[in-house]
Design an enzyme around this catalytic site. Structure first.
Site, PDB file in Angstrom:
ATOM      1  N   LYS A  15       0.835  -1.210   0.000  1.00  0.00           N
ATOM      2  CA  LYS A  15       0.000   0.000   0.000  1.00  0.00           C
ATOM      3  C   LYS A  15       0.865   1.252   0.000  1.00  0.00           C
ATOM      4  CE  LYS A  15      -3.946  -2.306   2.094  1.00  0.00           C
ATOM      5  NZ  LYS A  15      -3.306  -3.590   2.428  1.00  0.00           N
TER       6      LYS A  15
HETATM    7  O1  LIG Z   1      -4.650  -4.538  -0.272  1.00  0.00           O
HETATM    8  C1  LIG Z   1      -5.082  -5.453   0.413  1.00  0.00           C
HETATM    9  O2  LIG Z   1      -4.810  -6.632   0.167  1.00  0.00           O
HETATM   10  C2  LIG Z   1      -6.096  -5.154   1.430  1.00  0.00           C
HETATM   11  C3  LIG Z   1      -6.993  -4.146   1.110  1.00  0.00           C
HETATM   12  C4  LIG Z   1      -8.151  -3.991   1.878  1.00  0.00           C
HETATM   13  O3  LIG Z   1      -9.033  -3.210   1.545  1.00  0.00           O
HETATM   14  N1  LIG Z   1      -8.321  -4.776   2.998  1.00  0.00           N
HETATM   15  C5  LIG Z   1      -7.402  -5.726   3.363  1.00  0.00           C
HETATM   16  O4  LIG Z   1      -7.657  -6.412   4.375  1.00  0.00           O
HETATM   17  N2  LIG Z   1      -6.251  -5.877   2.629  1.00  0.00           N
HETATM   18  C6  LIG Z   1      -5.189  -6.815   3.053  1.00  0.00           C
HETATM   19  O5  LIG Z   1      -5.667  -8.144   2.918  1.00  0.00           O
HETATM   20  C7  LIG Z   1      -5.230  -8.941   4.020  1.00  0.00           C
HETATM   21  C8  LIG Z   1      -6.472  -9.428   4.765  1.00  0.00           C
HETATM   22  O6  LIG Z   1      -6.125 -10.425   5.676  1.00  0.00           O
HETATM   23  P1  LIG Z   1      -7.227 -11.410   6.271  1.00  0.00           P
HETATM   24  O7  LIG Z   1      -8.325 -10.549   6.821  1.00  0.00           O
HETATM   25  O8  LIG Z   1      -6.447 -12.165   7.296  1.00  0.00           O
HETATM   26  O9  LIG Z   1      -7.686 -12.282   5.130  1.00  0.00           O
HETATM   27  C9  LIG Z   1      -4.305  -8.066   4.851  1.00  0.00           C
HETATM   28  O10 LIG Z   1      -2.986  -8.275   4.408  1.00  0.00           O
HETATM   29  C10 LIG Z   1      -4.748  -6.661   4.515  1.00  0.00           C
HETATM   30  O11 LIG Z   1      -3.718  -5.712   4.610  1.00  0.00           O
END
Ligand SMILES: O=C(O)c1cc(=O)[nH]c(=O)n1[C@@H]1O[C@H](COP(=O)(O)O)[C@@H](O)[C@H]1O
Length: 273
Positions: free
Chosen positions: A92
């Protein structure tokens, strides 16, 4: 010849029939020490690779371990490349243009050529340019944050005075950048949280040639069965990512991680348009 990122993902989606992105966000608190974290993360990567269209390490968890973490991240990326898995570096990043150039150099060129990077457009659309340029020149990709998965995203991403939300304005820029390129999917994709299923058809339509990255499956409550609206006919055009829901499906059980990846893949496949 290596395919550019968006094509590599789409090819893998078609060949292996999967649109799952496995997130690798290793939390030190789950492990005895960094060596244990490294071993488990590499094992999860290998076990889930057959079900994955891409892999997404979240840099924060590697940065948290300092130099050791960065070494582990490089190993994870190298292992993914060996397995033929496209890599999304979830960092990000976003900064004024000259600094963005340095970020782009670090994460989209050299050993990371061909990878994709998540980027934050908050500093303005011009600041996306160094990332887009590096991705285009190196067969990589970028995922621009359009509408993030967290509940408080609407503080800034909701509707402003112009009537169009910030998310919609960023989506229009993603579509504009995509229209500058040839091919099925452009190097410029977009993040749209899987936690906003009702908005997916709208964003799909706003960014017709963008690969969408949908985080939020599993731990954040999103359900595979609600996500069909992000895809084009034939089941391409989006990746749905789960990190904790795969890596820690049942503690540190690698077989459970593999089973969770398989289940997510199958659930997604069963609702494809
Ligand atoms: O860019 C991302 O992947 C991301 C964007 C977003 O809107 N929300 C989000 O949760 N993420 C990323 O996606 C992952 C979510 O992790 P879990 O919730 O464990 O599946 C993390 O690494 C967050 O930083």
């Amino acid at each position: 010849m290596t395919l550019p990122f968006a094509q590599a993902v789409t090819e893998r989606t078609r060949t292996l029939n999967t649109r799952l992105c496995v997130g690798l966000d290793p939390r030190l608190g789950e492990y005895r020490d960094p060596a244990h974290l490294r071993q488990h993360t590499l094992e999860v990567l290998e076990a889930t690779a057959p079900y994955a269209a891409a892999v997404k390490p979240q840099l924060a968890f590697y940065e948290a371990l300092g130099l050791t973490g960065m070494q582990i991240l490089e190993e994870v990326c190298a292992a993914a490349r060996t397995l033929g898995l496209p890599v999304i570096l979830d960092a990000k990043r976003g900064d004024i243009g000259s600094t963005a150039e340095a970020y782009a150099q670090g994460w989209l060129t050299g050993r990371h050529a061909g990878a994709a990077l998540t980027v934050n457009p908050f500093l303005g659309f011009q600041t996306l340019q160094p990332f887009v340029q590096a991705a285009r020149e190196n067969g990589g990709g970028v995922f621009v944050l359009v509408k993030t998965s967290n509940p408080d995203q609407a503080d800034l991403q909701g509707e402003g005075r112009s009537g169009a939300s910030v998310s919609e304005r960023v989506a229009a820029e993603v579509a504009r950048l995509g229209a500058e390129e040839e091919g099925e999917y452009a190097s410029v994709g977009a993040v749209v949280g899987a936690t906003h299923p009702d908005d997916l058809p709208h964003f799909r339509a706003l960014m017709p040639r963008a690969l969408l990255l949908l985080p939020g499956l599993g731990a954040q409550g999103a359900k595979a069965s609600d996500l069909a609206g992000a895809f084009h006919a034939g089941g391409t055009g989006a990746l749905v990512s789960a990190s904790r829901g795969v890596q820690y499906a049942a503690g540190l059980d690698v077989a459970a991680a593999r089973a969770a990846a398989q289940t997510f893949r199958d659930e997604l496949n069963s609702v494809m348009p």
